[in-house]
Design an enzyme around this catalytic site. Structure first.
Site, PDB file in Angstrom:
ATOM      1  N   ASN A 277      67.070 112.337   1.413  1.00  0.00           N
ATOM      2  CA  ASN A 277      68.292 112.215   0.634  1.00  0.00           C
ATOM      3  C   ASN A 277      67.984 111.491  -0.680  1.00  0.00           C
ATOM      4  O   ASN A 277      67.464 110.374  -0.667  1.00  0.00           O
ATOM      5  CB  ASN A 277      69.341 111.415   1.405  1.00  0.00           C
ATOM      6  N   GLU A 308      58.472 111.912   1.793  1.00  0.00           N
ATOM      7  CA  GLU A 308      59.877 111.948   1.382  1.00  0.00           C
ATOM      8  C   GLU A 308      60.015 111.737  -0.130  1.00  0.00           C
ATOM      9  O   GLU A 308      60.889 112.321  -0.769  1.00  0.00           O
ATOM     10  CB  GLU A 308      60.682 110.896   2.146  1.00  0.00           C
TER      11      GLU A 308
END
Length: 860
Positions: A277, A308
């Protein structure tokens, strides 16, 4: 309406019709705390305003929402009857105009499965923690939206939360008048929006960088975990790796981090390793280490942090159009994770771990009947969920490593830079990436893509060595083979290494040549005339993606001298090749176990050592002939204890051997030693039995009937935490009792009362290799139950149950026949469910072939 399972065609039609200008989402999470007496699920209020345009005024479409109820729906100021337009997963939208505003007021449910907005109550102090997890399509469980990656939009979130809580989202937030309001995001996909809320322990730092064109880039950093884990939280190391990664990606991508702040949340009961995210990355809290771990665990965490972070560019800034091209983010992030790990952090041996661990995942997945091209055919969301697999991640990353060798590192990175600038905040397909790589490399990427991205299966490369009368190489060739099911032969850029023993006995490389392997047989002309090798290693330095095979001389050398290979990457490649041979029933399991017992004690790379532990245990449990299995178990336990006592006191190798000894312990003397180590009656110099190691020792004691329910309850009292509860639940389910197995089965198959983490713990405890007779009655029950479980439970829990409870320990033709009968009788079952059963069935068939190979070795 067809329900939750959005198809690719529906998504394409909706993307052609709509453009989304923005979301405003208001969540009221004050219901997360306090008593709840309702009959249904605990819910929260979610109000969403979506502004969007329609290319065909008057058209009909739908918005996505999975919720127990909808209070009101208004389209362009016109109230719609929720009972008429909402079916539980979709909101029908008719009579659209050129510009539209949709307002949905809904009651959404908190999750206990890690999908949507997950609610966790900490048993240690009663505190409630919330976080969201959406990929691929669970944001619709939290707010109404158009749930597909190519309908990007800016988002504004506001959240009302219980007093004393802090709330985080993708953008920077501030609290005023009891409401947390967050800055509008850049245009992003629904599945990477995020909210984290609760009394989290939060640590801050700042990343500062001087930009090449002048000016300073400052990125606020944050890291959080539950309060109960705060004493164990080494945020300084998380920040160190984060800053190193940001430096690396800024150096190589020439595109500043685009999402403002960079928070990282370590959250409980998380289904994944982590999720990218933007501005608020979520991780499983097991990366906060409660006890002593080896450097392999720190390396793994660093790799995930960097993976990530790479997604901020590959995935968040530029996103695939549909899940067919999931690899455009996951393969790149997996490759860039290892690439940056080696280039920017203290973990300079990251490519060894990649070769040994990540590729093992890829090789297994690529030999399953469900294997697929890296660019996959994803028909719907259930397909998408299952394609977060070893092909999309590890094979894709391996192929990218091959691509870097093929086009050159600078051409590859320049292609990435152009890709970001050309498609920022947009969506792409395979062709968009290939076009920039063709520009930067000058190579025809179409042929490469067809061979590597659009076909499935793994090739094997085997050396053929012909010697002349002087004992030198007359000709060395590489033979390429493919499976009958996937006959594609591919171009490989490989290095071929020649190895001989030195006077001191070390097995070292003395010659190397790089070449392009293409077709069935390729002669490596550069090695003609070299001295005769004792070992030929095709794919030396691990440049390509293939299964390495050996000629007879090389295999004999490895059987006798694998422990003398001095280069750690070479050893890792040899071990991986030998494990593939074991899985392919070309090397008896007992031979692989014997090699581990002779050589693993000298393995310097801790990650490779821990992988060897896992592989050797799997060899005995699944691939050894049943008649030899008990012998193999005893030999592993003896070897583990011998190496544990021999290891340097206090070293990470000692810790690894201690954990492996716990895994293999079965005899009365071994179990007594574990019990004495727990009670302090026995000690091993340098070995500290901390709480995590205590639970590791308790599981085999429980599984063999030595640790009873009272013992496990006393241990939970000692470790009355969420982690302790998960350990205790696993140990309780591991006990050797028919009543225990019946209870465990009922808990996960007949009930949905347990959370995702506790369901996972029960499943892990249920299936014990030493309890085949106890779990045998559940094989027919499994096939009778799985279709109902799949229909009634969330896809995550369904996957956990179908994979975790498949009767793989009942390795017999009868179990194989039962799986085949289920597949034959359930041709209309959900394709994703059939895929899971087909994969487990294939693993079982492979195990039976391995057992036959091992039995033949015994007969011989």
């Amino acid at each position: 309406m067809p329900g939750e399972n959005l198809s690719r065609e529906e998504a394409r039609e909706r993307a052609a019709l709509l453009s989304v200008d923005g979301y405003e989402v208001s969540l009221d999470l004050r219901s997360a705390v306090g008593p709840y007496d309702g009959d249904g699920p605990r819910t929260f209020r979610s109000v969403t305003t979506i502004r969007f345009r329609c290319n065909e005024p008057g058209a009909t479409t739908f918005a996505d929402l999975v919720a127990p109820g909808v209070t009101s729906v208004a389209l362009n100021g016109r109230d719609l009857d929720p009972s008429e337009v909402f079916d539980g997963s979709r909101i029908l939208l008719e009579g659209l105009t050129a510009e539209n505003e949709l307002v949905v007021d809904a009651r959404c449910a908190y999750s206990r499965t890690g999908e949507g907005l997950h609610r966790f109550v900490d048993p240690e102090d009663g505190e409630v923690y919330l976080y969201t997890q959406y990929e691929p399509a669970d944001s619709r469980r939290v707010f109404a939206n158009f749930e597909q990656p190519d309908l990007k939009a800016p988002f504004r979130f506001e959240v009302r939360a219980p007093e004393g809580w802090t709330v985080w989202s993708n953008g920077a937030g501030r609290q005023a008048d009891g409401v947390w309001r967050f800055a509008e995001t850049k245009p992003i996909s629904t599945y990477i929006t995020c909210v984290v809320a609760g009394p989290y322990h939060y640590v801050t730092d700042t990343y500062t960088r001087t930009l090449a064109g002048g000016g300073t880039l400052e990125i606020p950093l944050g890291a959080m975990c539950r309060k109960g884990l705060a004493p164990h939280f080494d945020a300084e190391d998380v920040f160190l790796v984060t800053k190193q990664g940001l430096d690396f990606f800024h150096d190589h991508f020439d595109y500043p981090y685009p999402f403002g702040k960079y928070d990282q949340a370590f959250v409980p009961e998380y289904n994944l390793g982590a999720m990218e995210n933007p501005g608020l990355v979520t991780f499983r809290e097991e990366f906060v280490f409660r006890g002593r771990v080896t450097q392999a665990s720190y390396e793994s965490r660093a790799n995930v942090i960097l993976h990530e972070m790479a997604h901020m560019w590959f995935g968040d800034l530029v996103t695939m159009e549909w899940w067919d091209d999931l690899w455009l983010k996951e393969s790149f992030a997996d490759f860039m994770g290892a690439f940056s790990l080696v280039g920017a952090t203290r973990f300079t041996d990251g490519w060894i771990t990649f070769a040994n661990r990540r590729k093992a995942w890829a090789y297994r997945a690529d030999q399953l009947p469900s294997t697929h091209p890296i660019t996959a055919d994803i028909r719907d969301l259930q397909d998408a969920k299952l394609n977060f697999d070893g092909i999309t991640y590890a094979k894709g990353a391996s192929v990218l490593k091959q691509l870097v060798a093929y086009v050159g590192e600078e051409a590859f990175l320049e292609g990435a830079r152009r890709y970001f600038k050309r498609h920022a905040y947009g969506n792409t397909r395979l062709a968009d990436l290939l076009s920039v790589l063709e520009e930067t490399s000058g190579r025809d990427m179409g042929a490469w893509a067809r061979a590597w991205l659009q076909t499935a299966g793994v090739n094997s490369l085997t050396p053929q060595v012909l010697l002349d009368a002087r004992g030198r190489i007359d000709e060395l060739a590489v033979v390429q083979e493919a499976a009958q099911s996937h006959p594609e032969l591919r171009p490989h850029r490989v290095a071929v290494g020649l190895y001989r023993r030195t006077a001191a006995g070390a097995l070292e490389r003395y010659a190397r040549a790089e070449t392009d392997v293409d077709g069935e047989r390729t002669v490596v002309a550069e090695l003609a005339g070299a001295e005769a090798p004792e070992l030929v290693l095709v794919n030396d330095d691990d440049l390509t993606y293939c299964k390495i095979r050996f000629d007879e001389t090389s295999l004999a050398t490895l059987r006798a001298h694998l422990g003398e290979v001095t280069d750690p990457l070479t050893r890792a490649l040899c071990w991986s090749a030998l494990w593939n041979m074991t899985r392919d029933a070309l090397l008896p399991a007992r031979d692989f176990v014997g090699l581990v017992l002779r050589c693993a004690g000298r393995e310097s790379d801790i990650g490779v050592l821990q992988m060897l532990h896992a592989w050797s245990e799997s060899a005995v449990v699944h691939y050894a002939a049943p008649a030899w299995r008990e012998t193999g178990e005893r030999l592993l336990a003896e070897g583990a204890l011998r190496e544990l006592r021999r290891a340097e006191p206090g070293s990470q190798h000692q810790l690894a051997w201690a954990r492996f000894f716990a895994t293999t312990a079965a005899g009365p003397a071994d179990l007594e030693l574990l019990r004495d180590l727990l009670d302090g009656k026995a000690t091993i110099e340098g070995l500290t039995v901390d709480q995590e190691l205590r639970w590791a020792f308790l599981e085999p004691l429980a599984a063999h009937g030595v640790a009873d329910e009272g013992t496990l309850a006393a241990e939970l009292a000692r470790d009355d935490t969420a982690s302790g509860e998960r350990h205790q639940v696993r140990c309780l389910a591991a006990r050797p009792s028919a009543a225990v197995k019946a209870q465990a089965w009922a808990q996960v198959v007949e009930s949905d009362a347990l959370s995702n983490a506790l369901t996972e713990a029960v499943i892990a405890g249920f299936a014990q290799a030493s309890q085949r007779d106890l779990t045998a009655p559940y094989a027919p029950k499994y096939f009778a139950a799985i279709e109902r479980v799949w229909a009634e439970r969330s896809i995550q829990i369904g996957m956990d149950v179908v994979r975790g409870l498949f009767p793989s320990l009942q390795a017999s033709q009868g179990t194989l026949d039962a799986a085949d009968a289920w597949l034959a009788g359930h041709r209309d079952a959900a394709p994703a469910l059939r895929r899971l059963v087909l994969e487990a069935r294939d693993d079982l068939a492979r195990a039976l072939r391995g057992q036959a190979c091992d039995a033949a070795a015994d007969a011989g």
